[in-house]
Scaffold this motif. Structure first.
Motif, PDB file in Angstrom:
ATOM      1  N   MET A 204      56.092  17.278   9.020  1.00 42.18           N
ATOM      2  CA  MET A 204      56.984  16.204   8.588  1.00 42.18           C
ATOM      3  C   MET A 204      58.345  16.801   8.270  1.00 42.18           C
ATOM      4  N   ARG A 205      59.399  16.066   8.585  1.00 38.62           N
ATOM      5  CA  ARG A 205      60.761  16.470   8.222  1.00 38.62           C
ATOM      6  C   ARG A 205      61.549  15.215   7.873  1.00 38.62           C
ATOM      7  N   SER A 206      62.575  15.372   7.045  1.00 29.03           N
ATOM      8  CA  SER A 206      63.442  14.251   6.719  1.00 29.03           C
ATOM      9  C   SER A 206      64.869  14.731   6.527  1.00 29.03           C
ATOM     10  N   GLU A 207      65.789  13.800   6.622  1.00 27.56           N
ATOM     11  CA  GLU A 207      67.200  14.074   6.375  1.00 27.56           C
ATOM     12  C   GLU A 207      67.818  12.770   5.874  1.00 27.56           C
ATOM     13  N   PRO A 208      68.983  12.822   5.230  1.00 27.13           N
ATOM     14  CA  PRO A 208      69.602  11.576   4.749  1.00 27.13           C
ATOM     15  C   PRO A 208      69.964  10.636   5.895  1.00 27.13           C
ATOM     16  N   THR A 209      70.066   9.352   5.556  1.00 22.81           N
ATOM     17  CA  THR A 209      70.489   8.377   6.550  1.00 22.81           C
ATOM     18  C   THR A 209      71.921   8.632   6.985  1.00 22.81           C
TER      19      THR A 209
ATOM     20  N   PHE B 290      75.227  11.369   6.509  1.00 22.22           N
ATOM     21  CA  PHE B 290      75.911  12.552   5.976  1.00 22.22           C
ATOM     22  C   PHE B 290      76.889  13.050   7.021  1.00 22.22           C
ATOM     23  N   ALA B 291      77.875  13.775   6.574  1.00 24.19           N
ATOM     24  CA  ALA B 291      78.913  14.262   7.488  1.00 24.19           C
ATOM     25  C   ALA B 291      78.290  15.148   8.555  1.00 24.19           C
ATOM     26  N   GLY B 292      78.567  14.829   9.807  1.00 19.51           N
ATOM     27  CA  GLY B 292      78.061  15.632  10.916  1.00 19.51           C
ATOM     28  C   GLY B 292      76.683  15.258  11.403  1.00 19.51           C
ATOM     29  N   LYS B 293      76.089  14.199  10.859  1.00 23.56           N
ATOM     30  CA  LYS B 293      74.762  13.805  11.325  1.00 23.56           C
ATOM     31  C   LYS B 293      74.813  13.413  12.795  1.00 23.56           C
ATOM     32  N   ASP B 294      73.842  13.891  13.553  1.00 26.36           N
ATOM     33  CA  ASP B 294      73.726  13.542  14.965  1.00 26.36           C
ATOM     34  C   ASP B 294      72.717  12.414  15.095  1.00 26.36           C
ATOM     35  N   TYR B 295      73.196  11.191  15.182  1.00 23.93           N
ATOM     36  CA  TYR B 295      72.299  10.040  15.262  1.00 23.93           C
ATOM     37  C   TYR B 295      71.576   9.974  16.596  1.00 23.93           C
ATOM     38  N   VAL B 296      72.136  10.571  17.627  1.00 23.43           N
ATOM     39  CA  VAL B 296      71.502  10.552  18.944  1.00 23.43           C
ATOM     40  C   VAL B 296      70.307  11.494  18.984  1.00 23.43           C
ATOM     41  N   SER B 297      70.428  12.656  18.345  1.00 16.97           N
ATOM     42  CA  SER B 297      69.344  13.638  18.332  1.00 16.97           C
ATOM     43  C   SER B 297      69.279  14.281  16.954  1.00 16.97           C
TER      44      SER B 297
ATOM     45  N   GLY C 145      64.326  15.647  13.489  1.00 16.02           N
ATOM     46  CA  GLY C 145      63.397  15.466  14.589  1.00 16.02           C
ATOM     47  C   GLY C 145      63.194  16.745  15.377  1.00 16.02           C
ATOM     48  N   ARG C 146      64.283  17.455  15.637  1.00 15.13           N
ATOM     49  CA  ARG C 146      64.179  18.720  16.370  1.00 15.13           C
ATOM     50  C   ARG C 146      63.380  19.745  15.573  1.00 15.13           C
ATOM     51  N   ASP C 147      63.634  19.796  14.265  1.00 13.91           N
ATOM     52  CA  ASP C 147      62.927  20.766  13.419  1.00 13.91           C
ATOM     53  C   ASP C 147      61.447  20.437  13.306  1.00 13.91           C
ATOM     54  N   CYS C 148      61.135  19.148  13.209  1.00 13.34           N
ATOM     55  CA  CYS C 148      59.744  18.726  13.115  1.00 13.34           C
ATOM     56  C   CYS C 148      58.970  19.105  14.372  1.00 13.34           C
ATOM     57  N   ALA C 149      59.576  18.866  15.529  1.00  7.60           N
ATOM     58  CA  ALA C 149      58.935  19.226  16.793  1.00  7.60           C
ATOM     59  C   ALA C 149      58.754  20.736  16.899  1.00  7.60           C
ATOM     60  N   ALA C 150      59.787  21.499  16.531  1.00  5.99           N
ATOM     61  CA  ALA C 150      59.714  22.957  16.642  1.00  5.99           C
ATOM     62  C   ALA C 150      58.590  23.513  15.771  1.00  5.99           C
ATOM     63  N   ASP C 151      58.440  22.994  14.550  1.00  5.85           N
ATOM     64  CA  ASP C 151      57.384  23.460  13.654  1.00  5.85           C
ATOM     65  C   ASP C 151      56.012  23.119  14.222  1.00  5.85           C
ATOM     66  N   THR C 152      55.857  21.886  14.712  1.00  2.21           N
ATOM     67  CA  THR C 152      54.574  21.462  15.278  1.00  2.21           C
ATOM     68  C   THR C 152      54.206  22.330  16.474  1.00  2.21           C
ATOM     69  N   TYR C 153      55.150  22.574  17.359  1.00  2.00           N
ATOM     70  CA  TYR C 153      54.883  23.406  18.539  1.00  2.00           C
ATOM     71  C   TYR C 153      54.534  24.832  18.140  1.00  2.00           C
ATOM     72  N   HIS C 154      55.241  25.369  17.153  1.00  2.00           N
ATOM     73  CA  HIS C 154      54.977  26.743  16.708  1.00  2.00           C
ATOM     74  C   HIS C 154      53.547  26.881  16.207  1.00  2.00           C
ATOM     75  N   GLN C 155      53.103  25.910  15.398  1.00  4.15           N
ATOM     76  CA  GLN C 155      51.734  25.955  14.882  1.00  4.15           C
ATOM     77  C   GLN C 155      50.714  25.932  16.012  1.00  4.15           C
ATOM     78  N   ALA C 156      51.006  25.171  17.055  1.00  3.44           N
ATOM     79  CA  ALA C 156      50.058  24.997  18.158  1.00  3.44           C
ATOM     80  C   ALA C 156      50.214  26.043  19.253  1.00  3.44           C
TER      81      ALA C 156
ATOM     82  N   GLY D 167      61.160   7.034  11.224  1.00  3.44           N
ATOM     83  CA  GLY D 167      61.389   5.862  10.401  1.00  3.44           C
ATOM     84  C   GLY D 167      62.702   5.928   9.651  1.00  3.44           C
ATOM     85  N   GLY D 168      62.990   4.840   8.938  1.00  8.31           N
ATOM     86  CA  GLY D 168      64.253   4.730   8.209  1.00  8.31           C
ATOM     87  C   GLY D 168      65.421   4.738   9.171  1.00  8.31           C
ATOM     88  N   GLY D 169      66.543   5.263   8.736  1.00 11.67           N
ATOM     89  CA  GLY D 169      67.723   5.385   9.579  1.00 11.67           C
ATOM     90  C   GLY D 169      67.659   6.634  10.432  1.00 11.67           C
ATOM     91  N   ALA D 170      66.559   6.768  11.223  1.00 11.11           N
ATOM     92  CA  ALA D 170      66.285   7.998  11.974  1.00 11.11           C
ATOM     93  C   ALA D 170      66.340   9.185  11.021  1.00 11.11           C
TER      94      ALA D 170
END
Length: 392
Positions: free
Chosen positions: A243-248, A250-257, A261-272, A374-377
Motif C-alpha cells: 500500500m502507498r499513499s500521497e496527498p491529493t 501538493f506542489a509537483g504532483k503528477d496526476y497522470v502517473s 502508484g509507481r512506488d506501490c507497484a515497485a514494492d509489490t514486484y520486488h517482493q515477488a 482511491g481518493g484523488g489518485a
C-alpha cells in the motif's frame, strides 16, 4: 507486506461475490455482506467457527448515511466475540482491506481470516457524498469524473493519444463482462460505434466510458500453510502486496502517473521477484473507473514506457486473447460497488490463478496482479497472487 524470513505464506482458499446490480432492495447491508461471506465460506468448505478474525472495509460512511456500520455488521459476519477490524482508504479500500487481512495471517496473529468489502450506493447518493466541501481540497461538485477528466486530458496532451482510445477500453471491458455472471452491466447489444457516440459527461469521458453505481459485496477467506493444505480446491498464493499513499494536492504532483502508484507497484514486484512485469505477469485486474485510466495505469504500473500505454490498447494487447489481458472480468467499468471494487480486483486475480474464473478464465494464468486506487489518485493497493506457493 514484505516476504521477510519467518512470515507465514498466505493463501486465498475461499472467494465469494454477490451479483452486482443498481439496487439490491431485497436485502439490508447486513444481508448483502453476509451473502458474499457465506459464498466465500462455502468455497473454502469452512464454517463461521473456523474464522479467527474479520477485516471489513468500505468507502466513506456518508455514501450510505450509516455511520460505523461495522458495529452492527459484526453479528451478520459471525464476528461476535472475535477480533474485527475496519479499514478505510477511499476507493482503494477493498484492496487495502485484503492486505490488512493478509498481514494478520502472515504475521501469525490469526490463522484464518475472513475479509469483506461492500457498498450499497442505492441507499444514498455518492455524487452528493463526493461533493461535500473539504478544507484545503479541490471541490468535487461535478463528482469523481469532473475531478479526473483534466488528468485524462493531460495524459492525452503528454502522449499524443488519439481520442478513440477510451472507447476501445470501454468496449473491451463491457464485452468481457458478458462472460462474468456477477457483473452489473451486461450490454449485449453494445457496439464500438455506440460507445463512441455516447453523450459526453466530462470531456473527454463519455457516458459509456464511465463506471456504473452498483450495490455489491466481495469476500475472501485467507489462511496459512496448514489451512491451505486442508482446502478442497487449489489456493491462490500471495507473492507480494503493498500500500502507498500521497496527498491529493501538493506542489509537483503528477496526476497522470502518481508517485505513490509507481512506488506501490515497485514494492509489490520486488517482493515477488518480478523484474519484467509485462512478460512475467499473465493477467491484470486493474482499477479503471474511467476507461482512459487503462493506458494511464499501464504506464504507472510499469507495463509500458511513458507515452506507450495507449499503443498497447490500440494494438489489442490488453484484450482477453492478447499477451497482457486486462480486466477479463469486465472491471470497474462494468461493476462498481465502490467499497468492494478494489477487493473484487484482488479476488478476480486470485480466481484466475486458481483456474476458477469460469468463462472469463485466461488459459495458463499463473501470476496475476490485483490493483486498486482511491481518493484523488492518492491511495494505492496491489497484490500479486500465483498458482504456486512462493517459497516452494
Amino acid at each position: 507486506m514484505s516476504r521477510a524470513t519467518g512470515q507465514e505464506p498466505v493463501a486465498v482458499v475461499g472467494i465469494g461475490q454477490t451479483k452486482h446490480v443498481a439496487a439490491r432492495q431485497d436485502v439490508s447491508i447486513a444481508g448483502l455482506v453476509r451473502e458474499a461471506a457465506v459464498r466465500a465460506l462455502e468455497d473454502a468448505e469452512l464454517t463461521w467457527a473456523d474464522i479467527d478474525a474479520v477485516v471489513i472495509g468500505k468507502a466513506p460512511d456518508f455514501f450510505e448515511g450509516v455511520m460505523m456500520p461495522e458495529l452492527y455488521l459484526a453479528d451478520a459476519l459471525g464476528a461476535v466475540g472475535k477480533p474485527m477490524l475496519r479499514v478505510h482508504t477511499a476507493g482503494s479500500v477493498g484492496g487495502s482491506t485484503a492486505l490488512v487481512a493478509a498481514n494478520l495471517v502472515a504475521a501469525r496473529v490469526h490463522g484464518t481470516v475472513l475479509t469483506v468489502a461492500f457498498e450499497k450506493q442505492s441507499e444514498s447518493n455518492a455524487m452528493w457524498g463526493l461533493s461535500l466541501p473539504v478544507p484545503f481540497q479541490a471541490p468535487l461538485t461535478a463528482g469523481a469524473g469532473g475531478f479526473f477528466a483534466p488528468h485524462v486530458r493531460a495524459y492525452m496532451r503528454r502522449t499524443g493519444a488519439p481520442d478513440h482510445i477510451g472507447s476501445l477500453v470501454a468496449f473491451k471491458d463491457r464485452r468481457n463482462a458478458l462472460k462474468n455472471p456477477y457483473a452489473h452491466l451486461h450490454e449485449k447489444d453494445l457496439t464500438l460505434e455506440k460507445v463512441r457516440s455516447a453523450p459526453m459527461l466530462w470531456d473527454p469521458i463519455r457516458y459509456s466510458e464511465t463506471c456504473p453505481s452498483s450495490d455489491g459485496a466481495c469476500a475472501m477467506v485467507l489462511t496459512g500453510v496448514q489451512g491451505a493444505a486442508r482446502a478442497p480446491r487449489r489456493p491462490a498464493w500471495m507473492h507480494g502486496g503493498a500500500m502507498r499513499s500521497e496527498p491529493t494536492i501538493f506542489a509537483g504532483k503528477d496526476y497522470v502517473s502518481p508517485q505513490a502508484g509507481r512506488d506501490c507497484a515497485a514494492d509489490t514486484y520486488h517482493q515477488a521477484g518480478v523484474v519484467d512485469p509485462r512478460r512475467q505477469i499473465d493477467v491484470v485486474e486493474m482499477y479503471v473507473p474511467f476507461s482512459w485510466y487503462e493506458p494511464m495505469w499501464l504506464e504507472n504500473l510499469g507495463f509500458a514506457d511513458q507515452g506507450e500505454g495507449w499503443k498497447l490498447v490500440e494494438a489489442e494487447v490488453t484484450e482477453m486473447d492478447g499477451d497482457l489481458p486486462v480486466n477479463p472480468s469486465g472491471g470497474v467499468l462494468s461493476s462498481n460497488p465502490i467499497g468492494a471494487s478494489g477487493m473484487i480486483r484482488f479476488a478476480e486475480a486470485a480466481l484466475q490463478v486458481r483456474g476458477a474464473a469460469g468463462e472469463h478464465q485466461i488459459d495458463g494464468a499463473r501470476l496475476a496482479l490485483g490493483h486498486a486506487y482511491g481518493g484523488g489518485a492518492q491511495f494505492f493497493s496491489m497484490w500479486l497472487v500465483g498458482s504456486e506457493r512462493p517459497d516452494s
